[in-house]
Write a protein that holds these residues in place. Structure first.
Motif, short mmCIF file in Angstrom:
data_model
loop_
_atom_site.label_atom_id
_atom_site.label_comp_id
_atom_site.label_asym_id
_atom_site.label_seq_id
_atom_site.Cartn_x
_atom_site.Cartn_y
_atom_site.Cartn_z
N ARG A 568 0.83 -1.26 -0.04
CA ARG A 568 -0.11 0.01 -0.14
C ARG A 568 0.73 1.21 -0.11
NH1 ARG A 568 -5.06 0.49 1.15
NH2 ARG A 568 -5.34 -1.43 -0.04
N ILE A 569 1.94 1.32 0.81
CA ILE A 569 2.93 2.39 0.82
C ILE A 569 3.71 2.65 -0.47
CG2 ILE A 569 4.92 3.25 1.65
CD1 ILE A 569 4.19 1.96 4.36
N GLU A 570 3.73 1.27 -0.91
CA GLU A 570 4.47 1.65 -2.45
C GLU A 570 3.50 2.20 -3.56
OE1 GLU A 570 5.15 0.11 -6.78
OE2 GLU A 570 3.70 -1.06 -5.23
N ARG A 572 1.01 4.10 -2.79
CA ARG A 572 0.50 5.56 -2.62
C ARG A 572 1.96 6.39 -2.70
NH1 ARG A 572 -4.79 6.51 -2.07
NH2 ARG A 572 -5.64 5.51 -0.26
N SER A 573 3.13 6.06 -2.61
CA SER A 573 4.27 6.74 -2.75
C SER A 573 4.62 7.16 -4.16
CB SER A 573 5.61 6.37 -1.84
OG SER A 573 5.60 4.76 -2.22
N VAL A 584 8.94 7.50 4.97
CA VAL A 584 8.33 6.28 5.47
C VAL A 584 8.91 6.18 6.94
CG1 VAL A 584 7.63 4.01 5.19
CG2 VAL A 584 7.95 5.30 3.23
N THR A 586 9.07 4.33 10.86
CA THR A 586 8.51 3.06 11.48
C THR A 586 9.36 3.03 12.88
OG1 THR A 586 8.26 0.57 11.14
CG2 THR A 586 10.31 1.57 10.49
N PHE A 637 4.31 8.58 5.56
CA PHE A 637 3.59 7.36 5.96
C PHE A 637 4.12 6.54 7.25
CE2 PHE A 637 3.68 7.90 1.28
CZ PHE A 637 2.47 7.44 0.92
N LEU A 639 4.34 3.30 9.83
CA LEU A 639 3.95 1.95 9.82
C LEU A 639 4.36 1.44 10.97
CD1 LEU A 639 3.08 -0.62 8.66
CD2 LEU A 639 5.14 -0.90 7.36
N TYR A 664 -0.38 9.41 6.46
CA TYR A 664 -0.95 8.06 6.27
C TYR A 664 -0.42 7.32 7.43
CZ TYR A 664 -1.90 9.74 1.52
OH TYR A 664 -2.09 10.62 0.44
N TYR A 666 -0.53 3.53 9.21
CA TYR A 666 -0.86 2.15 9.02
C TYR A 666 -0.31 1.33 10.03
CZ TYR A 666 -1.57 3.66 4.04
OH TYR A 666 -1.82 4.28 2.75
#
Length: 676
Positions: A568-570, A572-573, A584, A586, A637, A639, A664, A666
């Motif tokens: 999903r990140i791939e 959207r990005s 991104v 984490t 993002f 995560l 975003y 996640y």
């Protein structure tokens, strides 16, 4: 009218630059001539060196004068792009004439010593622009309080020497301009804020009274920018006392240092020294251990161990410092093995040595004290025998005195302390195999300074400490020993990298005394309202005021598998081309590396940022929440594992507050056997 003034100023800037070019060339010729004269005549200069000294001073003066002109030229070239950004029309009390004061990044007049056409944003009169709207106003000039009335206030945007807009400003337009500036895409460097400094920020920047200024600010309140602009302001007003070489910034890491490094040069000042406290500690302990962990090792360990607590928190506390002081009081006896010392006809009894050690040299640090005794005895011997001992012989005698210590190894002494107070011992290994865990780094550094003394860094006259909430009580005690200078300390208690919010302002007065002023900034400018309100819910913080800049709602989604979230990140990005920066973020290094490799394998241009990184890159960056602190990105993002522990919630809050425009968030389920 404005276009005419802009043209006039631009033409005069070009004239000054051409004139400076000529002066610089002539100055360089003078320097070369002085060099040539010196080398042709230095053998014939007077034997006492007076003529040589005079020539060297004259040469140095010419070089400095030329460098100042080069610096001034660079400033004027920068001003060609945007000579000014504001104007205040002011009438002094008792006068009828209206004075237009134009405000820019630097002072500019059409000739040296002339009345400025443009005033530096740091000049006293410029405070009218930041602190007042139309109506009664005053500023503090060197000659005293200057009172009057503001008839009009203008704001401009000039790029490439061309007028983009000109507004007669009031509070509403100020906010619109602020939203426009903050709504622009992020950059790989922090923006200077001279065009949008707010009244409460200006009060901090222009503060010259408080020795130690603590800025407690919400995420996105501009703390770091304010601190850097304050340094630029102090450099401008205190040139005789303060230079860029007298300032040190303690930054979290190399990436953050790179992110803020351009601000002062952009404001017309030189680069200043920046380093992390962890790197400083590592260098100080090289003789004790081969390597030291940093705070990022500690965070990763804390995440892995979950609720299992190490001694880290205890070993940074006020109580721990008290235990160390108690141990040091006992150590004076336990560390010594006194006995008679003889060398040739030199003799000192055990009683004499004890008297010298405990009374005459009691103020010398413990591990240096016996060397002081040795120097005293050697001097006594040399005076008595009218003989100077050779250096090699002095060292042999000194070594006899050093042998009275049971040990001089700080590592062994620290281990003795740990055993005395019931802490786990460090491994008994040679120096080259010693790796200090982070919880022991600063206790060891404190012990070193107490036993060997420390040289206060007198050349540092202003210390800036960023991310203040990440420093412990013990670290501040050490900083207090190293730096007896003015300080700007800034941070946000909500952005601690621990499970609980940390408010260091509760104990700073105990360490630095009463010369502390704490200012709280509760207005956030970075995020859109949607992102800011989302972040506030994560942290539970209330009372924060947000600039009403709206954007896209925060998107939340929960995934069963880690790789499903990555896809999903791939997706959207790939649509991030409209943004300069995307992150991104984490929880751990392991997860960040997995994400980085996945996105790279998908053909995306992506960079990985960890503790060894030294620059902030455009495009997509993958990193951990603790490395992202202090930075901002257009699109973020997050995560994180779907768990409700306090540290993960803290990480999510830090992640959310990094986003300028889009966020975003996640989560992925932690399932046994999940292929991550």
């Amino acid at each position: 009218m404005e276009d005419k003034f802009l043209t006039t100023v631009t033409d005069k800037l070009k004239e000054r630059i051409l004139h400076l070019d000529e002066e610089i060339v002539e100055g360089q010729k003078d320097i070369e001539g002085m060099h040539e004269y010196y080398w042709e005549n230095y053998t014939e200069m007077d034997e006492y060196g007076y003529e040589n000294y005079d020539n060297q001073q004259a040469l140095l003066g010419q070089v400095n004068a030329n460098n100042e002109k080069i610096h001034l030229r660079q400033q004027f070239v920068k001003m060609l792009d945007s000579p000014y950004f504001g104007r205040v029309d002011f009438i002094y009390d008792g006068e009828d004439e209206e004075w237009p004061f134009y405000i820019g990044l630097g002072n500019f007049s059409d000739r040296t010593g002339g009345t400025p056409l443009i005033y530096d944003w740091r000049a006293p009169v410029s405070s009218l622009f930041y602190d007042y709207d139309k109506g009664p106003a005053f500023y503090m000039a060197p000659g005293g309080k200057m009172e009057g009335n503001i008839r009009a206030k203008w704001q401009y945007k000039i790029r490439g020497g061309k007028m983009i807009y000109a507004f007669e400003s009031d509070i509403k337009i100020d906010d619109d301009i602020l939203k426009q500036e903050l709504g622009a895409n992020g950059d790989v460097q922090l923006k200077n804020i001279v065009r949008t400094i707010q009244k409460e920020q200006n009060a901090i920047i222009r503060n010259r009274l408080d020795k130690i200024l603590v800025i407690q600010g919400a995420a996105g309140s501009g703390k770091t920018s304010i601190a850097l602009h304050r340094i630029a302001y102090l450099l401008y007003h205190e040139r005789e006392y303060l230079r860029s070489s007298n300032i040190l910034i303690l930054s979290p890491n190399g990436v953050f240092s790179d992110y803020i490094s351009h601000i002062l040069p952009e404001l017309g000042e030189e680069h200043i020294q920046e380093m992390s406290f962890d790197l400083f500690a590592y260098r100080e302990l090289l003789e004790v251990a081969a390597d030291c962990e940093d705070k990022y090792h500690q965070i990763e360990k804390q995440i892995r161990e979950g609720k299992k607590k190490s001694d880290h928190e205890k070993k940074q506390s006020q109580g721990f410092v008290g235990e160390m002081e108690g141990f040091l009081a006992m150590l004076e006896d336990e560390l010594m093995d006194f006995h008679e010392i003889t060398y040739n006809s030199m003799k000192k009894t055990e009683e004499e040595l004890i008297r010298l050690f405990y009374f005459k040299f009691q103020d010398i640090p413990l591990l240096l004290r016996m060397e002081a005794v040795a120097d005293y005895v050697i001097d006594e011997y040399e005076t008595l025998h009218d003989r100077t001992l050779p250096e090699e012989e002095r060292e042999k005698v000194t070594e006899k005195f050093r042998s009275l210590y049971v040990t001089r190894d700080l590592y062994e002494i620290y281990n003795q302390f740990l055993c005395t107070y019931g802490y786990a011992s460090l491994p008994d290994v040679p120096v080259k195999e010693r790796i200090l865990e982070y919880e022991d780094v600063y206790p060891m550094l404190y012990l070193k300074y107490r036993l060997l003394g420390n040289k206060a860094h007198a050349n540092i006259r202003h210390l800036v400490i960023d991310e203040m909430q990440d420093y412990s009580y013990l670290q501040y005690v050490i900083l207090g020993k190293l730096f007896q200078c003015r300080m700007t300390i800034l941070g946000d208690r909500a952005q601690t990298m621990d499970e609980r919010q940390a408010d260091v302002t509760t104990f700073l007065p105990k360490i630095f005394g009463k010369d502390i002023r704490t200012i709280v900034i509760n207005k956030s400018y970075r995020n859109t309202i949607e992102i800011a309100e989302y972040a506030a819910k994560l942290s539970g913080i209330t009372g924060i005021e947000f600039l009403k800049r709206h954007g896209k709602p925060v998107e939340e989604e929960r995934f069963f598998e880690f790789k499903e979230a990555l896809k999903r990140i791939e997706e959207r990005s790939r649509n991030s081309e409209t943004y300069e920066t995307c992150a991104v973020i984490t929880l751990t290094e392991e997860e960040a590396l997995q994400i980085y490799r996945f996105l790279k394998d998908c053909g995306l241009e992506v960079s990985y940022m960890d503790r060894d990184s030294s620059s902030f890159q455009k495009g997509i960056t993958v990193t951990t929440f603790y490395m992202a602190k202090g930075l901002e990105f257009d699109q973020v993002f997050g995560l994180f594992p779907a768990k409700e522990d306090a540290l993960t919630r803290q990480a999510e809050y830090i992640c959310a507050t990094r986003a300028l425009h889009e966020l975003y968030m996640y989560q992925y389920e932690e399932k046994a056997g999940n292929d991550q």
